[in-house]
Design an enzyme around this catalytic site. Structure first.
Site, PDB file in Angstrom:
ATOM      1  N   ARG A 150       0.867  -1.169   0.000  1.00 25.13           N
ATOM      2  CA  ARG A 150       0.000   0.000   0.000  1.00 25.13           C
ATOM      3  C   ARG A 150       0.904   1.220   0.000  1.00 25.13           C
ATOM      4  NH1 ARG A 150      -4.185  -0.294   4.831  1.00 25.13           N
ATOM      5  NH2 ARG A 150      -4.870   1.637   3.823  1.00 25.13           N
ATOM      6  N   HIS A 151       0.359   2.368  -0.363  1.00 26.03           N
ATOM      7  CA  HIS A 151       1.130   3.610  -0.237  1.00 26.03           C
ATOM      8  C   HIS A 151       1.463   3.836   1.239  1.00 26.03           C
ATOM      9  CE1 HIS A 151      -2.567   5.212   1.391  1.00 26.03           C
ATOM     10  NE2 HIS A 151      -3.197   4.626   0.374  1.00 26.03           N
ATOM     11  N   ASN A 209      -5.492   9.124   5.725  1.00 25.13           N
ATOM     12  CA  ASN A 209      -5.463   7.962   6.635  1.00 25.13           C
ATOM     13  C   ASN A 209      -5.435   8.446   8.080  1.00 25.13           C
ATOM     14  OD1 ASN A 209      -3.152   6.022   4.536  1.00 25.13           O
ATOM     15  ND2 ASN A 209      -5.401   6.047   4.543  1.00 25.13           N
ATOM     16  N   ARG A 211      -0.479   9.711  -3.537  1.00 27.36           N
ATOM     17  CA  ARG A 211       0.116   8.970  -2.424  1.00 27.36           C
ATOM     18  C   ARG A 211       0.904   7.741  -2.875  1.00 27.36           C
ATOM     19  NH1 ARG A 211      -5.425   8.802  -2.381  1.00 27.36           N
ATOM     20  NH2 ARG A 211      -6.604   6.915  -1.851  1.00 27.36           N
ATOM     21  N   GLU A 222      -7.622   3.749  -6.217  1.00 28.92           N
ATOM     22  CA  GLU A 222      -8.439   3.155  -5.145  1.00 28.92           C
ATOM     23  C   GLU A 222      -9.909   3.066  -5.551  1.00 28.92           C
ATOM     24  OE1 GLU A 222      -8.864   1.147  -3.155  1.00 28.92           O
ATOM     25  OE2 GLU A 222      -8.546   1.745  -1.074  1.00 28.92           O
ATOM     26  N   HIS A 255      -3.495   0.660  -3.368  1.00 26.46           N
ATOM     27  CA  HIS A 255      -4.390   1.051  -2.272  1.00 26.46           C
ATOM     28  C   HIS A 255      -5.039  -0.174  -1.636  1.00 26.46           C
ATOM     29  CE1 HIS A 255      -4.133   5.174  -3.935  1.00 26.46           C
ATOM     30  NE2 HIS A 255      -4.006   4.514  -5.067  1.00 26.46           N
TER      31      HIS A 255
HETATM   32  O1  F6P Z   1      -8.980   4.120   4.192  1.00 29.10           O
HETATM   33  C1  F6P Z   1      -8.108   3.879   3.144  1.00 29.10           C
HETATM   34  C2  F6P Z   1      -8.825   3.349   1.913  1.00 29.10           C
HETATM   35  O2  F6P Z   1      -7.854   3.100   0.914  1.00 29.10           O
HETATM   36  C3  F6P Z   1      -9.957   4.272   1.347  1.00 29.10           C
HETATM   37  O3  F6P Z   1      -9.501   5.262   0.459  1.00 29.10           O
HETATM   38  C4  F6P Z   1     -10.904   3.268   0.716  1.00 29.10           C
HETATM   39  O4  F6P Z   1     -12.215   3.765   0.503  1.00 29.10           O
HETATM   40  C5  F6P Z   1     -10.866   2.149   1.720  1.00 29.10           C
HETATM   41  O5  F6P Z   1      -9.537   2.109   2.218  1.00 29.10           O
HETATM   42  C6  F6P Z   1     -11.213   0.804   1.154  1.00 29.10           C
HETATM   43  O6  F6P Z   1     -11.338  -0.092   2.234  1.00 29.10           O
HETATM   44  P1  F6P Z   1     -12.800  -0.617   2.705  1.00 29.10           P
HETATM   45  O7  F6P Z   1     -13.340  -1.265   1.470  1.00 29.10           O
HETATM   46  O8  F6P Z   1     -12.490  -1.579   3.842  1.00 29.10           O
HETATM   47  O9  F6P Z   1     -13.662   0.561   3.139  1.00 29.10           O
END
Ligand code: F6P
Ligand code: ATP
Length: 425
Positions: free
Chosen positions: A225-226, A232, A276, A296, A361
């Site tokens: 991941r970044h 975050n 990122r 992402e 991501h």
């Molecule tokens: O929080 C970091 C992230 O990369 C968000 O940008 C993204 O929406 C999320 O994680 C995805 O994870 P989840 O599907 O568990 O919400």
């Protein structure tokens, strides 16, 4: 489950593997199943060897001699049991692609399978692996056959010798596919030449295209991941924020961490178009490529919110996402299923390439990891993938080995458990 665009026609396909022992048929069969399952196409492998072992667990080479009538009878019985289960699966479980994993090296055996399929309106797609590279075959025998359940508890050298005699027995009757009326693909010396005949449906052509991209050279894939981002730290999803100071420290340490795992091998780094990932990869001394497909999962109208804010403003959406995280699509955004579909060209390219590092991501990494590790759809969106950790994937004959390399840099957790809106501490 939503219909998947790869299965547009109403066809059921029986992929019939063809080839002498130790030609990678089982490996190819398992890869097709993993690829199709990842794309939500219901697929299953039926390995005739497993059925044969019920009656004959530890056969010696002479069991496979064509003049051994008892051996012939038991082998035919195993093929009948496997195909019976396969047709039951097509019928009762509405399977879409079955792989009949056996040698099917004679025209007579292929005719038999062909007729069984035709009677049931199932399209047979013959996939032959033809290989005359003696060194590779010997290596295959040493790598996987000496540890096969057929030779359990036996001396590996004896096992290898017996297996070579088994191959000799098959060679006596082997007829490579030349039936022009069949739908087939012939992979010659691991895809250095590919012959394609009468491919008809879209799904068949996808399978063939996938097979054309496979190689078996040793290589690894690194996923990261970044580094920790400003969003975050603030608990917000999505966006295009910069790295936090700790995230920047991860970027500075990443070249050292990478070097300790990659050594002097060549490597190409793939990032998304978001800041990122590019800031995380910026000190890596390797060729870099940017892919929009690695961005992402799009949070749509929830982009830039915290999970608490989403629960407060859109309680029904929040609950719906927990009920089926794979299928749930953010209003104006994406679902995990959408991400898998846009990642398909990435997977195809990954199969073609050698050493690759992907800096991406959380959600995207989960989807790529799920492909390599065969993680089911109800689990993949819930996998924990911590920040500041490099994941090394090493494809082996029958599976992928995983190593996690942690950088000693603290980071927030972005992991939200089902039913919670607060992030895990
Ligand atoms: O929080 C970091 C992230 O990369 C968000 O940008 C993204 O929406 C999320 O994680 C995805 O994870 P989840 O599907 O568990 O919400
Ligand atoms: P059997 O008929 O005994 O079941 P098989 O043909 O299914 O044998 P596998 O068990 O899949 O053979 O053999 C795996 C080995 O073959 C692996 O080491 C893999 O790297 C190698 N391999 C994979 N693809 C090919 C190919 N196209 N040609 C030759 N070898 C291959």
């Amino acid at each position: 489950m939503g219909a998947y665009s790869f299965h547009v026609e109403n066809v059921q396909i029986c992929v019939v593997m063809v080839g002498l022992p130790a030609r990678g048929k089982s490996l190819i069969a398992q890869k097709i199943v993993r690829y199709l399952t990842w794309l939500s196409v219901k697929a299953k492998c039926f390995n005739v060897g497993n059925y044969r072992r019920i009656e004959t667990a530890h056969p010696t080479a002479d069991f496979f001699d064509v003049n051994n009538s008892e051996g012939e009878r038991l082998r035919k019985m195993a093929a009948e049991a496997a195909t019976a289960d396969m047709f039951r699966w097509f019928d009762q479980e509405k399977g879409v692609v079955a792989i009949l994993d056996a040698t099917n090296t004679t025209k007579a055996r292929r005719d038999w399978v062909l007729n069984l399929c035709r009677k049931r309106n199932i399209e047979p797609l013959f996939v032959e692996s033809w290989c005359d590279d003696e060194d590779l075959i010997l290596q295959n025998i040493i790598d996987v056959k000496t540890t096969s359940p057929d030779y359990v508890g036996q001396d590996p050298e004896q096992a290898a010798l017996d297996f070579r005699n088994r191959i000799r027995n098959y060679e006596k009757v082997y007829e490579t596919i030349s039936e022009r009326e069949l739908t087939y693909v012939k992979l010659i010396n691991v895809g250095s030449q590919v012959i394609i005949n009468r491919i008809q449906s879209y799904l068949e052509s996808r399978i063939v295209y996938y097979l054309m991209n496979l190689h078996i050279k040793p290589r690894c894939i690194w996923l990261s991941r970044h580094g920790e981002s400003v969003f975050n730290v603030e608990g917000k999803i999505g966006g295009d924020s910069d790295l936090s100071p700790r995230g920047r420290e991860y970027a500075r340490q990443l070249p050292g961490l990478t070097k300790s795992s990659v050594g002097d091998q060549p490597l190409t780094v793939w990032t998304s178009t978001l800041k990122r990932t590019q800031q995380t990869a910026k000190y890596l001394p390797y060729r870099q490529l940017t892919w929009k497909a690695l961005d992402e999962l799009d949070g749509g109208q929830c982009d830039g919110l915290t999970y608490e804010e989403i629960e407060e403003r859109y309680p029904e959406d929040f609950a719906a996402r927990d009920a089926d995280k794979y299928e749930y699509r953010y209003p104006g955004g994406e679902s995990y299923r959408d991400v898998v579909i846009r990642l398909e060209p990435i997977i195809m390219e990954l199969e073609r390439q050698e050493n690759i590092m992907i800096v991406t991501h959380q959600a995207v990494l989960r989807c790529i990891y799920a492909y390599f590790m065969n993680v089911p759809q109800d689990q993949s969106p819930w996998m924990e993938v911590p920040l500041h950790t490099l994941i090394k994937l090493e494809p082996k004959a029958y599976g992928t080995e995983v190593t996690r390399i942690k950088a000693n840099i603290p980071a927030v957790s972005t992991y939200r458990e089902k039913g919670q809106s607060a992030l895990k501490k």
